[in-house]
Every structure is written in C-alpha cells, then in structure tokens.
Design a protein around this motif. Structure first.
Motif, PDB file in Angstrom:
ATOM      1  N   MET A   1       0.836  -1.183   0.000  1.00 57.02           N
ATOM      2  CA  MET A   1       0.000   0.000   0.000  1.00 57.02           C
ATOM      3  C   MET A   1       0.881   1.247   0.000  1.00 57.02           C
ATOM      4  O   MET A   1       1.818   1.353   0.771  1.00 57.02           O
ATOM      5  CB  MET A   1      -0.884  -0.030   1.252  1.00 57.02           C
ATOM      6  CG  MET A   1      -1.842   1.098   1.344  1.00 57.02           C
ATOM      7  SD  MET A   1      -3.214   0.804   0.234  1.00 57.02           S
ATOM      8  CE  MET A   1      -4.190   2.214   0.564  1.00 57.02           C
ATOM      9  N   LEU A   2       0.569   2.172  -0.868  1.00 59.24           N
ATOM     10  CA  LEU A   2       1.325   3.410  -0.947  1.00 59.24           C
ATOM     11  C   LEU A   2       0.870   4.387   0.127  1.00 59.24           C
ATOM     12  O   LEU A   2      -0.311   4.459   0.456  1.00 59.24           O
ATOM     13  CB  LEU A   2       1.122   4.070  -2.315  1.00 59.24           C
ATOM     14  CG  LEU A   2       1.730   3.382  -3.519  1.00 59.24           C
ATOM     15  CD1 LEU A   2       1.320   4.107  -4.789  1.00 59.24           C
ATOM     16  CD2 LEU A   2       3.224   3.331  -3.411  1.00 59.24           C
ATOM     17  N   GLU A   3       1.809   5.142   0.644  1.00 57.38           N
ATOM     18  CA  GLU A   3       1.492   6.221   1.576  1.00 57.38           C
ATOM     19  C   GLU A   3       1.073   7.424   0.742  1.00 57.38           C
ATOM     20  O   GLU A   3       1.906   8.094   0.157  1.00 57.38           O
ATOM     21  CB  GLU A   3       2.716   6.568   2.414  1.00 57.38           C
ATOM     22  CG  GLU A   3       3.230   5.449   3.281  1.00 57.38           C
ATOM     23  CD  GLU A   3       4.541   5.838   3.930  1.00 57.38           C
ATOM     24  OE1 GLU A   3       4.600   6.910   4.572  1.00 57.38           O
ATOM     25  OE2 GLU A   3       5.502   5.072   3.779  1.00 57.38           O
ATOM     26  N   LEU A   4      -0.203   7.708   0.690  1.00 54.43           N
ATOM     27  CA  LEU A   4      -0.720   8.745  -0.201  1.00 54.43           C
ATOM     28  C   LEU A   4      -0.322  10.155   0.198  1.00 54.43           C
ATOM     29  O   LEU A   4      -0.217  11.037  -0.653  1.00 54.43           O
ATOM     30  CB  LEU A   4      -2.235   8.634  -0.311  1.00 54.43           C
ATOM     31  CG  LEU A   4      -2.742   7.337  -0.944  1.00 54.43           C
ATOM     32  CD1 LEU A   4      -4.259   7.334  -0.975  1.00 54.43           C
ATOM     33  CD2 LEU A   4      -2.177   7.157  -2.336  1.00 54.43           C
ATOM     34  N   ASP A   5      -0.099  10.390   1.484  1.00 54.71           N
ATOM     35  CA  ASP A   5       0.264  11.732   1.929  1.00 54.71           C
ATOM     36  C   ASP A   5       1.771  11.939   2.051  1.00 54.71           C
ATOM     37  O   ASP A   5       2.215  12.994   2.515  1.00 54.71           O
ATOM     38  CB  ASP A   5      -0.424  12.043   3.262  1.00 54.71           C
ATOM     39  CG  ASP A   5      -1.927  12.201   3.087  1.00 54.71           C
ATOM     40  OD1 ASP A   5      -2.348  12.783   2.072  1.00 54.71           O
ATOM     41  OD2 ASP A   5      -2.674  11.732   3.964  1.00 54.71           O
ATOM     42  N   LYS A   6       2.557  10.955   1.615  1.00 54.55           N
ATOM     43  CA  LYS A   6       4.012  11.076   1.669  1.00 54.55           C
ATOM     44  C   LYS A   6       4.467  12.131   0.660  1.00 54.55           C
ATOM     45  O   LYS A   6       4.068  12.117  -0.506  1.00 54.55           O
ATOM     46  CB  LYS A   6       4.669   9.732   1.339  1.00 54.55           C
ATOM     47  CG  LYS A   6       6.166   9.792   1.356  1.00 54.55           C
ATOM     48  CD  LYS A   6       6.783   8.442   1.066  1.00 54.55           C
ATOM     49  CE  LYS A   6       8.293   8.581   1.093  1.00 54.55           C
ATOM     50  NZ  LYS A   6       8.954   7.283   1.079  1.00 54.55           N
ATOM     51  N   LYS A   7       5.305  13.044   1.128  1.00 45.73           N
ATOM     52  CA  LYS A   7       5.846  14.074   0.238  1.00 45.73           C
ATOM     53  C   LYS A   7       6.961  13.438  -0.603  1.00 45.73           C
ATOM     54  O   LYS A   7       7.904  12.866  -0.066  1.00 45.73           O
ATOM     55  CB  LYS A   7       6.359  15.257   1.040  1.00 45.73           C
ATOM     56  CG  LYS A   7       5.226  16.006   1.701  1.00 45.73           C
ATOM     57  CD  LYS A   7       5.673  17.202   2.465  1.00 45.73           C
ATOM     58  CE  LYS A   7       4.448  17.844   3.083  1.00 45.73           C
ATOM     59  NZ  LYS A   7       4.741  18.949   3.919  1.00 45.73           N
ATOM     60  N   VAL A   8       6.818  13.560  -1.928  1.00 49.47           N
ATOM     61  CA  VAL A   8       7.756  12.912  -2.834  1.00 49.47           C
ATOM     62  C   VAL A   8       8.574  13.894  -3.674  1.00 49.47           C
ATOM     63  O   VAL A   8       9.547  13.508  -4.319  1.00 49.47           O
ATOM     64  CB  VAL A   8       7.039  11.910  -3.764  1.00 49.47           C
ATOM     65  CG1 VAL A   8       6.483  10.746  -2.970  1.00 49.47           C
ATOM     66  CG2 VAL A   8       5.942  12.581  -4.579  1.00 49.47           C
ATOM     67  N   PHE A   9       8.171  15.156  -3.662  1.00 48.13           N
ATOM     68  CA  PHE A   9       8.903  16.171  -4.435  1.00 48.13           C
ATOM     69  C   PHE A   9       8.586  17.515  -3.811  1.00 48.13           C
ATOM     70  O   PHE A   9       7.588  18.156  -4.159  1.00 48.13           O
ATOM     71  CB  PHE A   9       8.472  16.134  -5.904  1.00 48.13           C
ATOM     72  CG  PHE A   9       9.388  16.890  -6.828  1.00 48.13           C
ATOM     73  CD1 PHE A   9      10.641  16.411  -7.153  1.00 48.13           C
ATOM     74  CD2 PHE A   9       8.995  18.096  -7.374  1.00 48.13           C
ATOM     75  CE1 PHE A   9      11.480  17.110  -8.007  1.00 48.13           C
ATOM     76  CE2 PHE A   9       9.817  18.805  -8.225  1.00 48.13           C
ATOM     77  CZ  PHE A   9      11.062  18.305  -8.544  1.00 48.13           C
ATOM     78  N   GLY A  10       9.408  17.915  -2.850  1.00 52.87           N
ATOM     79  CA  GLY A  10       9.108  19.139  -2.117  1.00 52.87           C
ATOM     80  C   GLY A  10       7.821  18.954  -1.348  1.00 52.87           C
ATOM     81  O   GLY A  10       7.708  18.057  -0.524  1.00 52.87           O
ATOM     82  N   THR A  11       6.815  19.773  -1.655  1.00 53.87           N
ATOM     83  CA  THR A  11       5.533  19.673  -0.961  1.00 53.87           C
ATOM     84  C   THR A  11       4.524  18.798  -1.703  1.00 53.87           C
ATOM     85  O   THR A  11       3.411  18.610  -1.230  1.00 53.87           O
ATOM     86  CB  THR A  11       4.920  21.073  -0.761  1.00 53.87           C
ATOM     87  OG1 THR A  11       4.691  21.662  -2.042  1.00 53.87           O
ATOM     88  CG2 THR A  11       5.815  21.956   0.079  1.00 53.87           C
ATOM     89  N   ILE A  12       4.892  18.266  -2.851  1.00 56.62           N
ATOM     90  CA  ILE A  12       3.990  17.446  -3.659  1.00 56.62           C
ATOM     91  C   ILE A  12       3.922  16.034  -3.069  1.00 56.62           C
ATOM     92  O   ILE A  12       4.948  15.418  -2.787  1.00 56.62           O
ATOM     93  CB  ILE A  12       4.438  17.421  -5.132  1.00 56.62           C
ATOM     94  CG1 ILE A  12       4.349  18.842  -5.706  1.00 56.62           C
ATOM     95  CG2 ILE A  12       3.602  16.447  -5.949  1.00 56.62           C
ATOM     96  CD1 ILE A  12       4.897  19.007  -7.094  1.00 56.62           C
ATOM     97  N   THR A  13       2.698  15.539  -2.917  1.00 56.56           N
ATOM     98  CA  THR A  13       2.481  14.239  -2.289  1.00 56.56           C
ATOM     99  C   THR A  13       2.230  13.133  -3.322  1.00 56.56           C
ATOM    100  O   THR A  13       1.953  13.414  -4.492  1.00 56.56           O
ATOM    101  CB  THR A  13       1.268  14.293  -1.338  1.00 56.56           C
ATOM    102  OG1 THR A  13       0.103  14.599  -2.107  1.00 56.56           O
ATOM    103  CG2 THR A  13       1.469  15.312  -0.237  1.00 56.56           C
ATOM    104  N   THR A  14       2.305  11.908  -2.826  1.00 54.52           N
ATOM    105  CA  THR A  14       2.058  10.738  -3.673  1.00 54.52           C
ATOM    106  C   THR A  14       0.705  10.833  -4.367  1.00 54.52           C
ATOM    107  O   THR A  14       0.601  10.598  -5.575  1.00 54.52           O
ATOM    108  CB  THR A  14       2.104   9.445  -2.834  1.00 54.52           C
ATOM    109  OG1 THR A  14       3.384   9.338  -2.221  1.00 54.52           O
ATOM    110  CG2 THR A  14       1.841   8.215  -3.679  1.00 54.52           C
TER     111      THR A  14
END
Length: 99
Positions: A1-14
C-alpha cells in the motif's frame, strides 16, 4: 500500500502524482515546475552531508512512486512527469555534490 500523503517532491504528495486530480497538463506540470524552482534555490544553502541525504531521499521517493508502474488505474502521464522533474532535481544535487 502506498502512503498517499508522503511528500515525494518538495511539498507534492504521492496522491497528487498518482491520482486523477489534479490533471497532468497543465496543473501537475506547473506544480512540478514551481516546486523544482524552489528546490533548486534551496540547494545552494545545503552542506555536502545534507545534499547526500537529499539525494538518498529523492531516490527513495522515485522508487516509492515507481513501485507499481504497471497499474493502469494510476495516472501514468503524471508519473512520467514526476520522473522527468525528479531526475532534473537528482542531476542538480549530484552536480552540486561534485562541485
């Protein structure tokens, strides 16, 4: 399961990268461009240790987003955009580390 609220690019989330909303063009592309500009400016103030940590974190974020590339329900166009911008950032970090 992916962490949907994980920040992946600065403030941009999954969820912004793999979800249907916002649309890839122009919204996600514009968001990625703005975030890249901010991230590149911040690079100038980081130490070598911080840059190495950033590089590792970005590589983990790429793996996180790309761990289900065959899932057709995901927004493939947005994932591709993310990969383009993430690689630009990774190259900038590596360039700064080597300077």
């Amino acid at each position: 399961m992916l962490e949907l609220d994980k920040k992946v690019f600065g403030t941009i989330t999954t969820k912004e990268v793999i979800g249907a909303v916002p649309p890839a063009i122009p919204d996600t592309q514009n968001n990625l461009e703005k975030e890249l500009a901010i991230l590149l400016v911040k690079l100038t103030s980081y130490s070598k240790i911080d840059l190495e940590k950033l590089l590792e974190e970005q590589e983990v974020a790429e793996a996180h987003i790309n761990n289900r590339p065959g899932a057709m329900a995901l927004a493939q166009d947005k994932i591709q955009l993310f990969n383009v911008f993430s690689q630009k950032y990774v190259r900038a970090i590596k360039k700064k580390l080597n300077s």
